[in-house]
Motif scaffolding. Structure first.
Motif, PDB file in Angstrom:
ATOM      1  N   THR A   7      10.957  10.458   0.274  1.00  0.00           N
ATOM      2  CA  THR A   7      11.126  10.050  -1.232  1.00  0.00           C
ATOM      3  C   THR A   7       9.886   9.287  -1.574  1.00  0.00           C
ATOM      4  OG1 THR A   7      13.549   9.988  -0.582  1.00  0.00           O
ATOM      5  CG2 THR A   7      12.917   9.430  -2.895  1.00  0.00           C
ATOM      6  N   ASN A  61      15.286   1.319   0.569  1.00  0.00           N
ATOM      7  CA  ASN A  61      14.563   0.775   1.242  1.00  0.00           C
ATOM      8  C   ASN A  61      15.091  -0.509   2.389  1.00  0.00           C
ATOM      9  OD1 ASN A  61      12.417   2.013   0.415  1.00  0.00           O
ATOM     10  ND2 ASN A  61      11.599   0.611  -0.920  1.00  0.00           N
ATOM     11  N   VAL A  66       8.539  -0.798   4.260  1.00  0.00           N
ATOM     12  CA  VAL A  66       9.955  -0.878   4.951  1.00  0.00           C
ATOM     13  C   VAL A  66       9.484  -1.315   6.527  1.00  0.00           C
ATOM     14  CG1 VAL A  66      11.561   0.695   5.966  1.00  0.00           C
ATOM     15  CG2 VAL A  66      10.951   1.135   3.787  1.00  0.00           C
ATOM     16  N   LEU A  67       8.365  -0.920   6.880  1.00  0.00           N
ATOM     17  CA  LEU A  67       7.984  -1.256   8.372  1.00  0.00           C
ATOM     18  C   LEU A  67       7.831  -2.947   8.454  1.00  0.00           C
ATOM     19  CD1 LEU A  67       5.685   1.485   9.704  1.00  0.00           C
ATOM     20  CD2 LEU A  67       8.056   0.930  10.487  1.00  0.00           C
ATOM     21  N   VAL A  80      13.435   7.675   3.470  1.00  0.00           N
ATOM     22  CA  VAL A  80      12.471   6.813   2.907  1.00  0.00           C
ATOM     23  C   VAL A  80      11.175   7.789   3.032  1.00  0.00           C
ATOM     24  CG1 VAL A  80      10.667   4.962   3.313  1.00  0.00           C
ATOM     25  CG2 VAL A  80      13.416   4.577   3.122  1.00  0.00           C
ATOM     26  N   LEU A  81      10.679   8.113   4.249  1.00  0.00           N
ATOM     27  CA  LEU A  81       9.588   8.973   4.231  1.00  0.00           C
ATOM     28  C   LEU A  81       9.485  10.350   3.254  1.00  0.00           C
ATOM     29  CD1 LEU A  81       9.416   9.456   8.204  1.00  0.00           C
ATOM     30  CD2 LEU A  81       7.790   8.093   6.805  1.00  0.00           C
ATOM     31  N   TYR A  91      18.175   6.995   7.074  1.00  0.00           N
ATOM     32  CA  TYR A  91      17.637   6.401   6.315  1.00  0.00           C
ATOM     33  C   TYR A  91      16.069   6.273   6.210  1.00  0.00           C
ATOM     34  CZ  TYR A  91      22.059   4.767   4.687  1.00  0.00           C
ATOM     35  OH  TYR A  91      23.360   4.888   4.197  1.00  0.00           O
ATOM     36  N   PHE A  92      15.534   6.176   7.477  1.00  0.00           N
ATOM     37  CA  PHE A  92      14.151   6.448   7.651  1.00  0.00           C
ATOM     38  C   PHE A  92      13.429   7.504   6.962  1.00  0.00           C
ATOM     39  CE2 PHE A  92       9.950   5.957   9.819  1.00  0.00           C
ATOM     40  CZ  PHE A  92       9.663   4.741   9.308  1.00  0.00           C
ATOM     41  N   GLY A 140       0.679  -1.343   0.277  1.00  0.00           N
ATOM     42  CA  GLY A 140      -0.080   0.156   0.195  1.00  0.00           C
ATOM     43  C   GLY A 140       0.657   1.153   0.140  1.00  0.00           C
ATOM     44  N   SER A 141       2.075   0.872   0.734  1.00  0.00           N
ATOM     45  CA  SER A 141       2.946   2.330   0.887  1.00  0.00           C
ATOM     46  C   SER A 141       4.400   2.129   0.997  1.00  0.00           C
ATOM     47  CB  SER A 141       2.396   3.461   1.974  1.00  0.00           C
ATOM     48  OG  SER A 141       2.669   2.809   3.112  1.00  0.00           O
ATOM     49  N   ARG A 142       5.313   2.874   0.563  1.00  0.00           N
ATOM     50  CA  ARG A 142       6.603   2.538   0.893  1.00  0.00           C
ATOM     51  C   ARG A 142       6.966   2.404   2.236  1.00  0.00           C
ATOM     52  NH1 ARG A 142      11.392   5.761  -1.979  1.00  0.00           N
ATOM     53  NH2 ARG A 142      13.127   4.375  -1.400  1.00  0.00           N
ATOM     54  N   VAL A 143       6.360   3.372   3.064  1.00  0.00           N
ATOM     55  CA  VAL A 143       6.481   3.153   4.759  1.00  0.00           C
ATOM     56  C   VAL A 143       6.235   1.842   5.063  1.00  0.00           C
ATOM     57  CG1 VAL A 143       6.366   4.308   6.984  1.00  0.00           C
ATOM     58  CG2 VAL A 143       6.715   5.683   4.880  1.00  0.00           C
ATOM     59  N   ASN A 179       7.845   6.912  -4.099  1.00  0.00           N
ATOM     60  CA  ASN A 179       8.096   5.672  -5.124  1.00  0.00           C
ATOM     61  C   ASN A 179       8.079   6.177  -6.363  1.00  0.00           C
ATOM     62  OD1 ASN A 179       9.105   3.250  -3.995  1.00  0.00           O
ATOM     63  ND2 ASN A 179       6.988   2.661  -3.392  1.00  0.00           N
ATOM     64  N   LYS A 180       9.018   5.842  -7.425  1.00  0.00           N
ATOM     65  CA  LYS A 180       8.946   6.207  -8.609  1.00  0.00           C
ATOM     66  C   LYS A 180       7.316   6.139  -9.366  1.00  0.00           C
ATOM     67  CE  LYS A 180      13.839   6.280  -9.370  1.00  0.00           C
ATOM     68  NZ  LYS A 180      13.759   6.123  -7.688  1.00  0.00           N
ATOM     69  N   SER A 181       6.883   4.914  -9.003  1.00  0.00           N
ATOM     70  CA  SER A 181       5.590   4.365  -9.539  1.00  0.00           C
ATOM     71  C   SER A 181       4.395   5.443  -9.023  1.00  0.00           C
ATOM     72  CB  SER A 181       5.313   3.168  -9.267  1.00  0.00           C
ATOM     73  OG  SER A 181       5.365   2.896  -7.905  1.00  0.00           O
ATOM     74  N   GLU A 182       4.952   6.270  -7.922  1.00  0.00           N
ATOM     75  CA  GLU A 182       3.788   7.250  -7.377  1.00  0.00           C
ATOM     76  C   GLU A 182       3.921   8.658  -7.897  1.00  0.00           C
ATOM     77  OE1 GLU A 182       4.329   6.875  -3.083  1.00  0.00           O
ATOM     78  OE2 GLU A 182       4.071   4.621  -3.069  1.00  0.00           O
ATOM     79  N   ASP A 193      10.897   0.774  -8.913  1.00  0.00           N
ATOM     80  CA  ASP A 193      10.932   1.073  -7.649  1.00  0.00           C
ATOM     81  C   ASP A 193      12.159   0.928  -6.867  1.00  0.00           C
ATOM     82  OD1 ASP A 193       8.444   2.615  -7.916  1.00  0.00           O
ATOM     83  OD2 ASP A 193       7.448   1.230  -6.541  1.00  0.00           O
ATOM     84  N   ASP A 194      12.697   1.827  -5.987  1.00  0.00           N
ATOM     85  CA  ASP A 194      13.711   1.776  -5.138  1.00  0.00           C
ATOM     86  C   ASP A 194      13.799   0.189  -4.470  1.00  0.00           C
ATOM     87  OD1 ASP A 194      16.251   3.079  -3.546  1.00  0.00           O
ATOM     88  OD2 ASP A 194      14.564   2.135  -2.129  1.00  0.00           O
TER      89      ASP A 194
END
Lengths: 554, 36
Positions: B30, A272, A15-16, B27-28, B23-24, A9-12, B32-35, A267-268
Motif C-alpha cells: 500500500t 504502520n 516502519v523499519l 505496508v509493502l 501487516y508488513f 524517504g519511504s513508508r517501509v 502512502n496517500k502522499s505518494e 498518511d496512514d
C-alpha cells in the motif's frame, strides 16, 4: 511556512525505523527471563492480552499524537501536548519525552558499546579456551575501569566510539541517517537472529557433557513454553507481562511521537503502527525465545538456567557457549549475536536522539548537525557516570528512574490527555484519518477506559509492590489486618534506598560498610544529576514558550 | 518437551509470525496517500 523540513524517504523505511526503535536488547535478554520467572508458557497469555489492550492502543495514541503535532511543526512532546490540550501546564509534562531520551541514551549507549567491543573480541577470538567463569570474569574486568581486558580503558574508549557513531548518523538526518541505518540493521538483525534461533531449536541434547550430563535445549524450551495456568491468577504475573509489553514497545518515551511527527498529515498511521508493533513481537517472541534459554540449557542444563537467568547471560555466558561450536562457528555466532544486539541497540539509541534534535530545531532554530553534536555531548556527559561508577549501581539507578518510572508516568498522562482532555471522539478520528486498515470499533472504549486503567495498574503496582512480589499474600494480609509490607523494589522503598540501608545495617566488616556508604553517595549523586537535567529541560521549555509568545506563535 | 509446551510454542509463534507478515506485507503493498 513549511513545517516539514525533514521527512521519511519511504513508508517501509519509517516502519523499519519504528520497529528498530522498539526492538532493543530487552527483546533477547529480558523477555525470555520474564517468561521463565512468570509461569513459562502461561506468561504468553497475559503478555498478548497486554499487547492487545495496552500496547496497540498506546502505539496508536503516540503515532496519532505525533502526526497531529507534526502538522503544526511540533516534533517533540512538550509542544505536541500543548497543541492537544488547552491548558498551558500540559506542555511541562512533555519534559518527560525529552528527559527520558537523553538520560536513557546516556546508559543505553554504554550497553550498546559493550556489543561493539564484544563483536571485536569475537572476531579476534578473545574467548578462545576460556572457561565459563573466565568469560564471566572478562565482563567483570570490562566494566571495572581499574581492571583491564587487554585493551587499556576499553569501556570508556568503546563508549566514546559508540556515542560518536550515533552522533554522526544523527547528523546525516532522518532519511539518510536514521532510516538508512534501520534499512540495513533490521534485516541483518532478523537474519542473525534466525541463524542463532535455528541453532537453539536444533541443539537438542548434543551439548550434554560429563559436567552437565542432563543438559538439553529441549528442557529449556519446555521450561519456557510449558503452560502453568495457575500462575494466571497471580497479579504479579500480569504486572510483569504488562511491564514487558510496555518496555518492549518503547512507549512512554516520546520517540514514537517524534518519528510520527514527520509523517505527512493525511498518511496512514494505523497500519504502520500495527506493522511496526507486530514486527517487534516477532523479534521478541519468536527469535528472542529461541536463543538464550535453549542454548544455555543445551550446554549448562536447566538447573543452571533457573538459577542464573538474567540480563547478564548475554555477555557473561553466551561467548562461552559459542566456543562449543568450534573456532569458525564460534566467531561467526559471536559476531552474529553481538551484531544483532548492536543493531537492536543502535536503532533504539538513534530514536532517542531525535526528540531533542526536533525540539532544538523547532524552538531555537538549531541546525541538524549542531543539534546532533549537542545530543552527543549530553549523552557523553550523562553516560560517563554510568561508565565510571557502574559497579556502584549508577547505571541501575538511571534505568530505574529514567528507563522505568518515567515511562509509566508519561504513558499514563498521555493516555489521559488523548482520551479525556483532547477527547476520545477527536482522538478516534485522528487515529482513523488516512488509515489503510479498518480500525476495530471496540478499540474506542478500550482507549478511553481500559488502557488508562491498565497503566494505572502498572503505576500503582510499581509504587506499592508488596514483599517478594506476592500480591495474593499481601492482599490477604491487608484484609486480615496485618497491613501491607512493601518490597524493597517498590518505588517508595527504592526512593528511600531501603535495600542498601538494610545491607549497611547488617554489614559487619568495615570494607563492606565503606563500599555501601560509597554506593549511597554515588546513587544520590546520580539522582541529583538526573534532577538537574530534568529542571534544565523544563527551563528550556519555558524559554521556548516565552519565545513563541514573543513571536506570536502561541 | 511436553505436548502442551510444543502446542503453546507452535501456536504462539504461528500467530505472531502470521500477524507480523500480514501487516508488513500490507505496508509493502500500500503506497502512502502522499505518494499516490
Amino acid at each position: 511556512m513549511s513545517h516539514q523540513s525533514e521527512s521519511w524517504g519511504s513508508r517501509v523505511g519509517l516502519v523499519l525505523a519504528m520497529a528498530g526503535n522498539a526492538v532493543g536488547l530487552g527483546n533477547f535478554l529480558r523477555f525470555p527471563v520474564q517468561a521463565v520467572n512468570n509461569g513459562g508458557g502461561a506468561f504468553i497469555i497475559p503478555y498478548l492480552v497486554s499487547f492487545l489492550v495496552m500496547g496497540i492502543p498506546l502505539l496508536w495514541i503516540e503515532w496519532s499524537m505525533g502526526r497531529f503535532g507534526g502538522k503544526e511543526g511540533n516534533h517533540s512532546t512538550p509542544f505536541i501536548l500543548d497543541s492537544m490540550a488547552k491548558r498551558k501546564f500540559w506542555k511541562y509534562f512533555g519534559v518527560f519525552g525529552i528527559w527520558t531520551n537523553l538520560t536513557v541514551a546516556g546508559y543505553y549507549c554504554y550497553i550498546e558499546s559493550w556489543t561493539i567491543s564484544y563483536v571485536f573480541h569475537s572476531l579476534f577470538r578473545s574467548f578462545d579456551g576460556l572457561s565459563q567463569s573466565e568469560v564471566a570474569g572478562f565482563f567483570v574486568d570490562y566494566v571495572n575501569i581499574s581492571n583491564t581486558t587487554g585493551i587499556p580503558y576499553e569501556a570508556p574508549v568503546f563508549f566514546l566510539i559508540c556515542v560518536l557513531l550515533n552522533t554522526w548518523i544523527l547528523s546525516k538526518g532522518l532519511s539518510a541517517g536514521v532510516e538508512r541505518t534501520a534499512k540495513i540493521g533490521m534485516p541483518l538483525l532478523i537474519a542473525f537472529g534466525a541463524f542463532l534461533a535455528f541453532r537453539g531449536l536444533t541443539l537438542g541434547t548434543s551439548g550434554a557433557s560429563p559436567e552437565h550430563p542432563d543438559a538439553s535445549a529441549w528442557a529449556g524450551l519446555n521450561f519456557l513454553w510449558n503452560p502453568q495456568f495457575d500462575s494466571l491468577s497471580n497479579p504479579a504475573v500480569w504486572l510483569a507481562a504488562a511491564g514487558q509489553i510496555f518496555f518492549t514497545l518503547s512507549v512512554g518515551m516520546g520517540t514514537i511521537h517524534c518519528y510520527a511527527a514527520y509523517v505527512k498529515a493525511n498518511d496512514d498511521i494505523a497500519l504502520n503502527a500495527m506493522a511496526a508493533g507486530w514486527m517487534n513481537e516477532f523479534v521478541e517472541v519468536v527469535l528472542g525465545s529461541l536463543i538464550v534459554i535453549p542454548i544455555a540449557a543445551g550446554y549448562l542444563g536447566l538447573d543452571w538456567v533457573k538459577q542464573n537467568a538474567g540480563f547478564g547471560m548475554g555477555f557473561q555466558t553466551m561467548p562461552f557457549l559459542f566456543e562449543n561450536w568450534g573456532p569458525f562457528l564460534a566467531a561467526v555466532a559471536g559476531v552474529f549475536w553481538f551484531g544483532l544486539l548492536f543493531f537492536a541497540g543502535i536503532t533504539s539509541s538513534l530514536a532517542m536522539g531525535t526528540p531533542w534534535m526536533g525540539f532544538l530545531k523547532d524552538e531555537f532554530g538549531v541546525g541538524r548537525e549542531k543539534a546532533a553534536w549537542s545530543f552527543g555531548l549530553i549523552v557523553l556527559v550523562l553516560g560517563l557516570p554510568t561508565v565510571l561508577f557502574y559497579n556502584y549501581g549508577v547505571l541501575g539507578e538511571y534505568d530505574y528512574w529514567a528507563g522505568t518510572v518515567s515511562l509509566v508516568i508519561f504513558a499514563f498522562t498521555e493516555s489521559v490527555i488523548f482520551s479525556w482532555i483532547y477527547g476520545i471522539d477527536k482522538g478516534w478520528e485522528e487515529i482513523k484519518r488516512g488509515a489503510d486498515m479498518k480500525v476495530p470499533e471496540f478499540y474506542k472504549p478500550i482507549l478511553k477506559y481500559v488502557t488508562p486503567l491498565f497503566l494505572l495498574f502498572v503505576l500503582v503496582g510499581s509504587v506499592f509492590s508488596p514483599l517478594g512480589g506476592e500480591w495474593d499474600v499481601a492482599i490477604q494480609g491487608l484484609f486480615s489486618g496485618q497491613g501491607w509490607t512493601l518490597d524493597n523494589g517498590s518505588l517508595i522503598k527504592q526512593a528511600m534506598n531501603t535495600g542498601i540501608k538494610e545491607q549497611l545495617a547488617l554489614a559487619s566488616d568495615s570494607a563492606t560498610r565503606l563500599r555501601l556508604e560509597d554506593q549511597l553517595v554515588y546513587i544520590n549523586g546520580a539522582r541529583i544529576l538526573l534532577l538537574v537535567v530534568f529542571v534544565g529541560i523544563t527551563g528550556l521549555i519555558y524559554a521556548a514558550y516565552r519565545k513563541r509568545v514573543r513571536e506570536g506563535r502561541s | 518437551m511436553t505436548a502442551a509446551a510444543i502446542i503453546t510454542m507452535i501456536l504462539t509463534m504461528a500467530i505472531v509470525t502470521a500477524f507480523s507478515a500480514y501487516y508488513f506485507w500490507k505496508v509493502l503493498r500500500t503506497p502512502n496517500k502522499s505518494e499516490e
